[in-house]
Motif scaffolding. Structure first.
Motif, PDB file in Angstrom:
ATOM      1  N   LEU A 150       0.847  -1.192   0.000  1.00 52.12           N
ATOM      2  CA  LEU A 150       0.000   0.000   0.000  1.00 52.12           C
ATOM      3  C   LEU A 150       0.884   1.244   0.000  1.00 52.12           C
ATOM      4  N   THR A 174       0.916   5.499  -0.349  1.00 50.76           N
ATOM      5  CA  THR A 174       0.051   6.658  -0.156  1.00 50.76           C
ATOM      6  C   THR A 174       0.814   7.939  -0.457  1.00 50.76           C
ATOM      7  N   GLU A 195       0.033  11.978  -0.106  1.00 48.52           N
ATOM      8  CA  GLU A 195      -0.921  12.940   0.454  1.00 48.52           C
ATOM      9  C   GLU A 195      -1.271  13.998  -0.573  1.00 48.52           C
ATOM     10  N   HIS A 254     -10.461  10.636  -0.395  1.00 50.67           N
ATOM     11  CA  HIS A 254      -9.347   9.866  -0.936  1.00 50.67           C
ATOM     12  C   HIS A 254      -9.744   9.151  -2.221  1.00 50.67           C
ATOM     13  N   LEU A 295      -8.329   5.549  -4.485  1.00 49.45           N
ATOM     14  CA  LEU A 295      -7.497   4.353  -4.446  1.00 49.45           C
ATOM     15  C   LEU A 295      -7.396   3.771  -5.844  1.00 49.45           C
ATOM     16  N   THR A 319      -5.687  13.023  -1.425  1.00 42.99           N
ATOM     17  CA  THR A 319      -4.829  11.933  -0.961  1.00 42.99           C
ATOM     18  C   THR A 319      -5.155  10.685  -1.780  1.00 42.99           C
ATOM     19  N   THR A 320      -4.109  10.065  -2.317  1.00 37.58           N
ATOM     20  CA  THR A 320      -4.298   8.952  -3.249  1.00 37.58           C
ATOM     21  C   THR A 320      -3.499   7.749  -2.779  1.00 37.58           C
ATOM     22  N   HIS A 321      -4.174   6.607  -2.722  1.00 39.90           N
ATOM     23  CA  HIS A 321      -3.552   5.349  -2.336  1.00 39.90           C
ATOM     24  C   HIS A 321      -3.379   4.471  -3.581  1.00 39.90           C
ATOM     25  N   LEU A 339      -2.672   0.504  -4.320  1.00 36.69           N
ATOM     26  CA  LEU A 339      -2.564  -0.836  -3.751  1.00 36.69           C
ATOM     27  C   LEU A 339      -2.028  -1.791  -4.812  1.00 36.69           C
ATOM     28  N   ASN A 383      -8.080  -2.690   2.995  1.00 36.33           N
ATOM     29  CA  ASN A 383      -7.180  -1.526   3.065  1.00 36.33           C
ATOM     30  C   ASN A 383      -7.728  -0.322   2.313  1.00 36.33           C
ATOM     31  N   THR A 418      -9.585   3.054   2.842  1.00 35.66           N
ATOM     32  CA  THR A 418      -9.860   3.967   3.953  1.00 35.66           C
ATOM     33  C   THR A 418     -11.305   4.447   3.913  1.00 35.66           C
ATOM     34  N   THR A 439     -12.166   7.030   1.299  1.00 37.52           N
ATOM     35  CA  THR A 439     -12.048   6.725  -0.119  1.00 37.52           C
ATOM     36  C   THR A 439     -13.401   6.861  -0.811  1.00 37.52           C
TER      37      THR A 439
END
Length: 345
Positions: A51, A53, A55, A62, A64, A209-211, A213, A227, A229, A232
């Motif tokens: 994972l 991330t 910001e 968020h 993902l 904010t970008t995740h 995975l 996972n 958030t 998201t």
């Protein structure tokens, strides 16, 4: 496009790294090493996925994005009396698509042995039914490249039931711009995300904010269903576009999925992806994949309240002798790039 060459190099490195579902540690380590030192947060989840991330300006909402590093493979099901191995399939492929392929047996001690996946009735000089015999788990076996003639000699090598078996990728990049290899599903998309993360983490400020995975169980159905958030809002899977009769997807554009076996993807998000492609002169095709599921659909099935989408490069002969073109990688990269800089739907 220089970024395309970097993506291709990254894909080559990834497909050469064994990572059957359940045996993805090396590939995750490879991705970690590619991103070490960048201004981002990176951690593994309990399932072994990665994972990442970055910001954004808005930390209350968020995004993902996901691509999966796990691939098709097999496991030792039985050590036969003739010194060969029966296999248990990992992921959904046809046995005929791996017949004749070189492979590696990964023992629990860490020692590895090479082999070849063959029909038991391979020799036409011996077996009358060599051509007609069914390609299935009863007839397909691994010929180990060691002097073994019975099960005890195989066990003495340290090979046992439950050992993973990976398939040789045979990656090749042609002068005409094609990349052909096993495991482009979905290491082509992982390569795209790795190079995107390198670029945006050092040169761009994201609106949210970008995740990211890098999932490791997609081929068996649950890679990207955790996972996520609570903040998201949107979830975009980057995975292959499936090609074949009746499909609009090709090897030169980015495929935008409208529907797969799980049902329609989020309509407004799909329309936004089409709009971004058209506004930025990105070649695209909208398509439906009838026998397909993604990390995004796994997340929806798990009950997450997100807007889900799916795009990816067009892959010819998926789950077999796969191929795509550098132009499809480029168009997919450009659409993902525009997406992470855009406003939410």
């Amino acid at each position: 496009m220089e970024i395309t060459n970097r993506i291709i190099h990254t894909i080559e490195e990834l497909v050469k790294t064994p990572s059957s579902s359940g045996f993805t540690g090396r590939a995750i380590e490879k991705v970690e090493s590619m991103l070490t030192g960048l201004p981002l947060e990176m951690k593994r989840n309990h399932k072994g996925g990665l994972l990442i991330t970055i910001e954004g300006k808005d930390t209350t909402k968020h995004r993902l994005l996901t691509a999966h590093v796990d691939t098709l493979g097999a496991m030792v099901k039985e050590i036969k009396g003739n010194g060969r191995l029966k296999l248990s399939m990992i992921g959904g492929f046809n046995w005929s698509s791996v017949e004749g392929e070189y492979c590696t047996i990964h023992t629990t001690s860490g020692k590895e042995y090479s082999g070849t996946i063959l029909m038991h009735q391979t020799s036409v000089h011996v077996y009358k039914d060599a051509r007609e015999a069914k390609r299935d788990e009863q007839n397909i076996e691994v010929r180990i490249d060691e002097k073994v003639n019975n099960a005890n000699e195989v066990r003495e090598l340290g090979i046992s039931v439950g050992d993973f078996i990976s398939f040789s990728p045979r990656v090749e990049v042609t002068d005409s711009g094609f990349i052909k290899s096993r495991h482009l599903d979905d290491k082509a998309s992982v390569g795209i995300l790795v190079e995107l993360i390198k670029e945006i983490s050092t040169h761009e400020s994201l609106p949210y904010t970008t995740h990211f995975l890098i999932s490791n169980n997609e081929e068996i159905g649950y890679g990207g269903n955790s996972n996520i958030t609570p903040e998201t809002v949107e979830y975009l899977a980057i995975d292959m576009g499936a090609m074949g009769d009746g499909q609009s997807t090709d090897e030169y554009t980015v495929s935008i999925c409208a529907k797969d076996s799980s049902g329609p993807y989020h309509y407004e998000l799909r329309k936004k992806l089409v709009r971004l492609a058209e506004e930025n002169n990105i070649g695209y095709k909208v398509d439906i994949y009838p026998y397909y599921g993604s990390d995004a659909s796994a997340a929806i099935r798990a009950g997450f309240d997100v807007k889900h989408g799916l795009i990816g490069p067009g892959i010819e002969s998926s789950h077999a002798f796969e191929r795509t073109h550098k132009s499809s990688l480029e168009q997919t990269y450009r659409l993902v790039y525009q997406y992470v800089l855009s406003e939410l739907v």
